[in-house]
Write a protein that holds these residues in place. Structure first.
Motif, short mmCIF file in Angstrom:
data_model
loop_
_atom_site.label_atom_id
_atom_site.label_comp_id
_atom_site.label_asym_id
_atom_site.label_seq_id
_atom_site.Cartn_x
_atom_site.Cartn_y
_atom_site.Cartn_z
N LYS A 30 0.84 -1.20 0.00
CA LYS A 30 0.00 0.00 0.00
C LYS A 30 0.87 1.25 0.00
CE LYS A 30 -4.21 1.71 0.17
NZ LYS A 30 -5.21 1.41 -0.89
N ALA A 31 1.92 1.23 0.80
CA ALA A 31 2.82 2.39 0.87
C ALA A 31 3.51 2.65 -0.47
CB ALA A 31 3.86 2.19 1.97
N VAL A 32 4.01 1.59 -1.09
CA VAL A 32 4.75 1.79 -2.35
C VAL A 32 3.82 2.22 -3.47
CG1 VAL A 32 4.65 -0.54 -3.38
CG2 VAL A 32 6.71 0.84 -3.65
N SER A 33 2.53 1.89 -3.36
CA SER A 33 1.57 2.26 -4.41
C SER A 33 1.37 3.77 -4.53
CB SER A 33 0.22 1.57 -4.17
OG SER A 33 -0.46 2.15 -3.06
N PHE A 34 1.75 4.51 -3.49
CA PHE A 34 1.61 5.97 -3.52
C PHE A 34 2.88 6.67 -4.01
CE2 PHE A 34 -1.94 4.92 -0.86
CZ PHE A 34 -2.85 5.96 -1.02
N THR A 35 3.93 5.90 -4.27
CA THR A 35 5.23 6.50 -4.61
C THR A 35 5.57 6.31 -6.09
OG1 THR A 35 6.47 4.49 -4.10
CG2 THR A 35 6.06 6.02 -2.28
N LYS A 36 6.59 7.04 -6.51
CA LYS A 36 7.14 6.89 -7.86
C LYS A 36 8.64 6.66 -7.74
CE LYS A 36 3.67 9.99 -9.88
NZ LYS A 36 3.43 11.34 -10.46
N GLY A 37 9.23 6.07 -8.78
CA GLY A 37 10.67 5.86 -8.79
C GLY A 37 11.08 4.57 -8.10
N ASN A 38 12.36 4.30 -8.11
CA ASN A 38 12.89 3.06 -7.54
C ASN A 38 12.89 3.12 -6.01
OD1 ASN A 38 13.48 1.90 -10.06
ND2 ASN A 38 15.40 3.05 -10.20
N VAL A 39 12.64 1.97 -5.41
CA VAL A 39 12.62 1.88 -3.95
C VAL A 39 14.05 1.95 -3.42
CG1 VAL A 39 12.10 0.38 -1.99
CG2 VAL A 39 10.48 0.56 -3.89
N GLU A 40 14.27 2.86 -2.48
CA GLU A 40 15.59 2.99 -1.86
C GLU A 40 15.64 2.34 -0.48
OE1 GLU A 40 16.52 7.15 -1.81
OE2 GLU A 40 17.16 7.14 -3.92
N GLU A 41 14.54 2.43 0.24
CA GLU A 41 14.55 1.90 1.60
C GLU A 41 13.13 1.54 2.05
OE1 GLU A 41 15.43 3.97 5.79
OE2 GLU A 41 17.17 4.00 4.44
N VAL A 42 13.03 0.45 2.80
CA VAL A 42 11.75 0.02 3.37
C VAL A 42 11.96 -0.20 4.87
CG1 VAL A 42 9.89 -1.69 3.32
CG2 VAL A 42 11.18 -1.18 1.23
N SER A 43 11.09 0.38 5.67
CA SER A 43 11.18 0.20 7.12
C SER A 43 9.78 -0.11 7.66
CB SER A 43 11.73 1.47 7.79
OG SER A 43 11.70 1.32 9.19
N VAL A 44 9.68 -1.17 8.45
CA VAL A 44 8.39 -1.54 9.02
C VAL A 44 8.51 -1.67 10.53
CG1 VAL A 44 6.46 -3.16 8.97
CG2 VAL A 44 7.83 -2.82 6.90
N GLU A 45 7.73 -0.87 11.26
CA GLU A 45 7.62 -1.01 12.71
C GLU A 45 6.37 -1.81 13.01
OE1 GLU A 45 8.28 2.11 15.57
OE2 GLU A 45 9.06 3.41 13.99
N MET A 46 6.44 -2.67 14.04
CA MET A 46 5.27 -3.49 14.37
C MET A 46 5.28 -3.88 15.84
SD MET A 46 6.52 -6.91 12.34
CE MET A 46 7.31 -5.96 11.02
N ASN A 47 4.10 -4.17 16.36
CA ASN A 47 4.02 -4.61 17.76
C ASN A 47 4.57 -6.03 17.89
OD1 ASN A 47 1.54 -5.65 16.43
ND2 ASN A 47 1.12 -6.47 18.45
N SER A 48 4.76 -6.45 19.13
CA SER A 48 5.43 -7.73 19.39
C SER A 48 4.68 -8.91 18.79
CB SER A 48 5.59 -7.92 20.90
OG SER A 48 4.35 -7.77 21.58
N GLY A 49 3.35 -8.88 18.82
CA GLY A 49 2.59 -10.00 18.26
C GLY A 49 2.82 -10.16 16.76
N MET A 50 2.81 -9.04 16.04
CA MET A 50 3.09 -9.07 14.60
C MET A 50 4.52 -9.58 14.36
SD MET A 50 0.48 -8.05 12.78
CE MET A 50 1.45 -8.05 11.29
N TYR A 51 5.46 -9.00 15.08
CA TYR A 51 6.89 -9.33 14.92
C TYR A 51 7.10 -10.82 15.17
CZ TYR A 51 11.95 -9.09 15.78
OH TYR A 51 13.31 -9.28 15.73
N VAL A 109 13.13 -4.07 9.82
CA VAL A 109 11.95 -4.17 10.68
C VAL A 109 12.33 -3.79 12.10
CG1 VAL A 109 10.84 -5.94 9.26
CG2 VAL A 109 12.26 -6.62 11.20
N LYS A 110 11.41 -3.16 12.80
CA LYS A 110 11.67 -2.73 14.17
C LYS A 110 10.48 -3.10 15.05
CE LYS A 110 12.56 1.69 13.80
NZ LYS A 110 13.01 3.06 14.18
N LEU A 111 10.78 -3.40 16.30
CA LEU A 111 9.76 -3.68 17.29
C LEU A 111 9.28 -2.36 17.89
CD1 LEU A 111 8.37 -6.05 18.83
CD2 LEU A 111 10.23 -5.90 20.49
N SER A 112 7.98 -2.09 17.81
CA SER A 112 7.45 -0.83 18.32
C SER A 112 7.12 -0.91 19.81
CB SER A 112 6.19 -0.42 17.54
OG SER A 112 5.16 -1.37 17.74
#
Length: 425
Positions: A30-51, A109-112
């Protein structure tokens, strides 16, 4: 349509692979669908259950596992229009591109925080744009999207708005009322539940023919190399846990989820199919049992939270399935209450250490415990209310089961995540 029917209808959703990698991929896509150009970096924060749940989980259409690769595939090939099935169209070339992205260290990925409340925040940076997608409370519930620092979508935090004011719909009903609904709702109104059995059987059959699966082949052998034998428990173990294994190793067929989880959806209904087929029961009693199973599962999950340190698949869905077996065997309200006591006093506290092959063993334990809890209860053998976490009513007992998870096992969740992080150091 009755309110409880709507509750089930709105909650039943097909999910490809384990729900958490699907949700991570959905957020990133969903995030990348709003952008243009080549992807340089992806970062995802999530709660412990998701992680935790996605940590070593199989990913559909890939030999890779885990949350980092799920995020990478999400930006490379995810289709946000498909929700939890966003990775349905992944190709080998997509896997190679995602692997390159991961190897270059451009996906993090990071634990929130330690929480049973779902939280995902995916940030995608390209040559020209930065987009942030925030998800809360359920796996696809987007609450905010910002593009280059400007909010392009936002909706109210319904949980905060309703905090302290509105109790969950399912908790407005007693067990007696839920049983009455399951027994008497117009059968035409719940025929949509048939789809759950169709979807889950397709997943099971995918597992049975796969060389990647292991447990299903042994369970098949133990059932006399039949899908439906004369042994209802062995058949239930095969159907239920063969489908769970197919799901957690990432085979390319969805499960029908309930409370946001494919494994919950599988355990809640697949053993009931064994009961129906082996004992030659009607389709009507199967659907009524499934409706009851879903609702009891929801009742417990509303207390425990969607993601926690206890195995909701085994405990919440397993208890729902056990209650449904009592219904399908013409048991009484008292026998169902006693069955809940037996379940609460046995497997409550079983940990969830992520979506992985261990879910299959947990499903085996839950199925065995459910069938035995029912058999004991329907023969007058049960754990009395005075003992342990059992309450004075089945509603109290189910509430206590949920509270063991949240807030009860917050420390357990922290320890599990710390073990995971130490494994990758």
């Amino acid at each position: 349509m009755e309110k409880l029917t709507e509750l089930i209808f709105n909650d039943m959703k097909p999910a490809l692979g384990v729900t958490e990698p699907g949700a991570i991929a959905f957020a990133a896509s969903k995030a990348v669908s709003f952008t243009k150009g080549n992807v340089e970096e992806v970062s995802v924060e999530m709660n412990s259950g998701m992680y935790k749940n996605a940590f070593t989980c199989g990913i559909p259409n890939s030999d890779e596992v885990g949350n980092i690769f799920a995020a990478a595939l999400g930006v490379i090939a995810g289709n946000p229009e498909k929700g939890l099935e966003s990775l349905a169209d992944v190709t080998e070339e997509d896997n190679r591109k995602a692997e390159k992205l991961v190897k270059e260290g451009r996906v993090k990925v990071k634990l929130s925080g330690i929480s049973s409340d779902i939280f995902i925040e995916a940030t995608v940076k390209t040559e020209t744009d930065i987009c942030v997608v925030t998800i809360k409370d359920t796996h696809t519930n987007i609450v905010k999207i910002s593009l280059n620092g400007k909010t392009v979508f936002e909706k109210a935090d319904e949980k905060k708005e309703n905090e302290g004011e509105e109790i969950p719909l399912i908790h407005k009903y007693t067990l007696k009322e839920i049983i009455d609904y399951a027994k008497n709702v117009d059968i035409e109104e719940i025929k949509f539940i048939k789809k759950a059995f169709e979807v889950n059987m397709e997943l099971f059959n995918e597992g049975l023919k796969s060389s990647k699966s292991t447990f299903i082949h042994q369970l098949f052998k133990m059932n006399g190399e039949k899908i439906f034998s004369d042994d209802v428990l062995k058949t239930a173990q095969l159907l239920c846990n063969g489908a769970i294994e197919a799901r957690v190793i990432g085979l390319d067929k969805p499960a029908m989820s309930i409370t946001g989880s494919g494994a919950h959806g599988i355990i809640a209904v697949m053993p009931l199919l064994a009961e129906q087929k082996v004992k030659n029961l009607s389709e009507e009693i199967l659907l009524r049992g499934a409706a009851l199973s879903y609702l009891v599962c929801m009742y417990i999950k509303e207390y425990s939270g969607r993601l926690s340190a206890f195995c909701g698949c085994g405990i919440a869905a397993g208890t729902g399935m056990a209650c449904a077996l009592v219904l399908m065997r013409n048991g009484s309200y008292e026998e169902m209450s006693h069955t809940i006591n037996n379940m609460a006093s046995s497997i409550t506290g079983m940990i969830c250490d992520g979506g992985n092959q261990g879910c299959t063993m947990k499903g085996i334990a839950a199925t065995d415990t459910a069938f035995r809890s029912v058999e004991f209860a329907m023969n007058g053998v049960y754990i009395y209310n005075v003992h342990g976490i059992n309450g004075n009513t089945p509603e109290e007992t189910m509430r206590n089961m949920g509270l063991i998870a949240s807030p009860g096992m917050t420390g357990t969740e922290k320890t599990i995540v710390e073990i995971f992080e130490n494994k990758i150091k």
